[in-house]
Scaffold this active site. Structure first.
Site, mmCIF file in Angstrom:
data_model
loop_
_atom_site.group_PDB
_atom_site.id
_atom_site.type_symbol
_atom_site.label_atom_id
_atom_site.label_comp_id
_atom_site.label_asym_id
_atom_site.label_seq_id
_atom_site.Cartn_x
_atom_site.Cartn_y
_atom_site.Cartn_z
ATOM 1 C CG HIS A 57 -1.980 -1.057 1.168
ATOM 2 N ND1 HIS A 57 -3.338 -0.790 1.205
ATOM 3 C CD2 HIS A 57 -1.888 -2.406 1.087
ATOM 4 C CE1 HIS A 57 -4.019 -1.920 1.138
ATOM 5 N NE2 HIS A 57 -3.153 -2.916 1.078
ATOM 6 C CG ASP B 276 -5.271 2.243 2.229
ATOM 7 O OD1 ASP B 276 -5.040 2.630 3.392
ATOM 8 O OD2 ASP B 276 -4.410 1.669 1.533
ATOM 9 C CB VAL C 122 15.455 -8.427 -7.337
ATOM 10 C CG1 VAL C 122 16.239 -9.591 -6.753
ATOM 11 C CG2 VAL C 122 13.990 -8.798 -7.542
ATOM 12 N N GLY D 175 -7.428 -13.021 -1.634
ATOM 13 C CA GLY D 175 -8.151 -11.754 -1.763
ATOM 14 C C GLY D 175 -8.297 -11.253 -3.182
ATOM 15 C CD GLN E 20 -2.187 -11.597 -4.044
ATOM 16 O OE1 GLN E 20 -2.079 -12.821 -4.076
ATOM 17 N NE2 GLN E 20 -1.445 -10.833 -3.271
#
Length: 557
Positions: free
Chosen positions: A113, A210, A429, A469, A471
């Protein structure tokens, strides 16, 4: 300080009347110096003297009455800039600067977030808007390099109170396991008094938030507009906890979330039985003290002044329209909000050398985000699936819970079998640069929304393994509605995937003769081309700014 005769009279008078506070201030009658209002709506009025190519010197005049030396944003210099711009630029700069505003950012204390919030902050700051970014104190060093406009974006350190059950010093979800996330949000709620005090002092025009459901009421008391800036996709937001489900009138059950809510746009998106357990838990279990996750979302969207998403009408327009009707709120889209890497950013030498040894578009990049951790068995199935594909691969993964070093969880003989063509790395990375590398052609992803957009912009084929969720809904949107990727098959009872299933999905999107692959690659190429248009991002951000100005009653320039 430069006082030029062509400055508007009130500005000149403010400087001249207060010359006793700044006795060594000079004046300059140069033709073409640039003086612009940076924020005529803020409590302080900021003037810039600039040659457009260097950092500006800044002088602050408070309420037209006195100079605030402590607010100087740069040194005061009586010398004119070299090669000053022509006077004609002045009116445009003044006109634009009169429309700038100040935003306070309060994202949920989670990396997934915080990062999208700093991204939109950079986009707004690029257009001259000022940002006050609330962030846990010890997390600031991790974000300094992401602040591309430190002259306009100020990190406001937040001391996160200790809550029983949390490790001492825990500030964000990255510091704890998933089961302790409710305690992090409890701690965040306890910052409300300090956040309110800061907002009273800062007096921003907007506060973006949020999960801090208490922000709309607090902001309203202070005369501040609240914007629910969601990092969750509109497709997911429209599917889960919308008023049309009337969840307050019924007992929460998995069957409820296995079907779309009434009026949901035409879509293939649905949840399997095992996937519907999580939304039920989010509506039943406390997420913070005395409140569930679903209640937080409902209050936040119902009480705010506007709802905003980082997406495009062309991708999720019907879902945005549905949300607007459900909550009777203005929905403002910011576009994909993709940032270019800093000009000096280069991929770490060891990774550049390794990736550079392969042909273009032949390497799989696998990444599951900053916080996602697979169980031990699923972790091993994942890396074995990459091995089974026969393609070179670079997997950037967090080790499973309870495992310190990633080497300790790799299957027996894995390193020897994949030597030279496979890397499994447990550290951070440069994902954006890796996805953009010419040798990378496929992305195995957990379906975080930002990661999906990054992969498509860089023309990577998508293999989808959503974890929880939103995703899951993101994956259905990409694989079902848009048909730009392939989701890995799972067991219908427990939702587990196998190495063979992963390998199958990789081959479907990469093999030249695959009919599914041909269709997916063609669709993905069209969407990639659309998202890569240089004008797309800027046009959406410009529209985003204009709509925010409209909420303030400004007339867009």
């Amino acid at each position: 300080m430069i006082i030029a005769p062509w400055m508007p009279n009130p500005i000149r008078e403010a400087f001249l009347l207060n010359s006793d506070l700044y006795p060594d201030a000079g004046s300059f009658d140069g033709d073409g110096l640039l003086c612009g209002l940076a924020d005529s709506l803020a409590p302080s009025i900021i003037f810039k003297v600039s040659d457009l190519d260097r950092n500006s010197d800044v002088v602050v005049v408070d309420g037209w009455r006195r100079l605030l030396a402590e607010d100087f944003g740069g040194r005061v210099d009586r010398r004119p800039p070299e090669d000053p711009p022509k006077l004609g630029i002045l009116s445009q700069d003044l006109h634009m600067s009169e429309k700038t505003f100040q935003v306070a950012m309060l994202p949920w204390f989670a990396m997934g977030h915080l990062i999208p919030y700093i991204n939109i902050s950079n986009k707004l700051a690029q257009r001259g808007h000022r940002i006050s970014f609330f962030i846990p104190t010890n997390t600031i060093p991790k974000f300094d390099h992401l602040n591309l406009h430190p002259d306009l974006i100020t990190f406001i350190p937040v001391t996160v109170p200790h809550v029983d059950g949390l490790p001492h010093g825990a500030e964000t979800t990255a510091d704890v396991s998933y089961v302790l996330h409710p305690l992090i949000v409890t701690a965040m709620d306890l910052t409300q008094p300090s956040i309110e005090a800061s907002l009273k002092h800062l007096k921003p025009h907007f506060v973006f938030f949020d999960l801090a459901h208490w922000i709309p009421a607090l902001a309203r008391r202070l005369g501040i507009k609240s914007v629910h800036y969601s990092v969750v996709s509109p497709a997911a937001s429209a599917y889960l906890f919308v008023p049309a489900r009337k969840l307050h009138e019924k007992q929460w059950a998995q069957s409820e979330f296995m079907k779309q809510p009434p009026g949901y746009p035409a879509s293939s998106i649905k949840l399997a039985s095992y996937e519907a357990r999580a939304p039920v838990a989010l509506g039943v279990n406390e997420f913070g003290s005395g409140i569930t996750f679903a209640e937080r979302v409902s209050i936040s969207r119902s009480d705010c002044d506007a709802i905003s998403f980082k997406t495009c009408t062309e991708i999720e327009g019907p879902f945005c329209d549905y949300i607007e009707k459900q909550y009777k709120k203005t929905v403002i889209l910011a576009g994909p909000v993709m940032l270019d890497p800093p000009p000096a950013a280069t991929l770490e030498e060891r990774w550049e050398k390794w990736l550079g040894s392969f042909e273009p578009k032949t390497v799989i990049f696998c990444s599951f985000g900053s916080e996602c951790r697979l169980g031990k068995e699923q972790f091993q199935e994942l890396v074995l699936g990459l091995e089974l594909s026969g393609m070179p691969f670079f997997a950037a993964l967090k080790p499973p819970l309870g495992v310190e070093k990633i080497e300790n969880i790799l299957p027996t003989g894995f390193l020897e079998r994949t030597q030279g063509r496979g890397i499994v790395y447990g550290g951070w990375v440069q994902q954006q640069l890796i996805l953009a590398h010419p040798s990378v052609g496929c992305n195995v992803t957990h379906c975080g929304y930002g990661s999906l957009l990054e992969a498509m912009i860089n023309e990577c084929e998508l293999v989808l393994i959503p974890q929880y969720g939103d995703q899951i809904i993101n994956s259905r949107l990409m694989s079902g509605d848009l048909e730009v990727g392939v989701e890995v098959e799972r067991d219908k009872e427990d939702g587990l995937f196998t190495s063979e299933g992963l390998c199958k999905a990789i081959r479907l999107v990469t093999e030249v003769d695959s009919e599914v692959g041909k269709k997916v690659r063609a669709n993905r190429a069209k969407l990639s081309e659309f998202l890569s248009r240089k004008s797309l991002d800027s046009s959406y951000i410009d529209s985003f700014v204009q709509k925010l100005q409209g909420l303030l009653g400004m007339t867009p320039p």
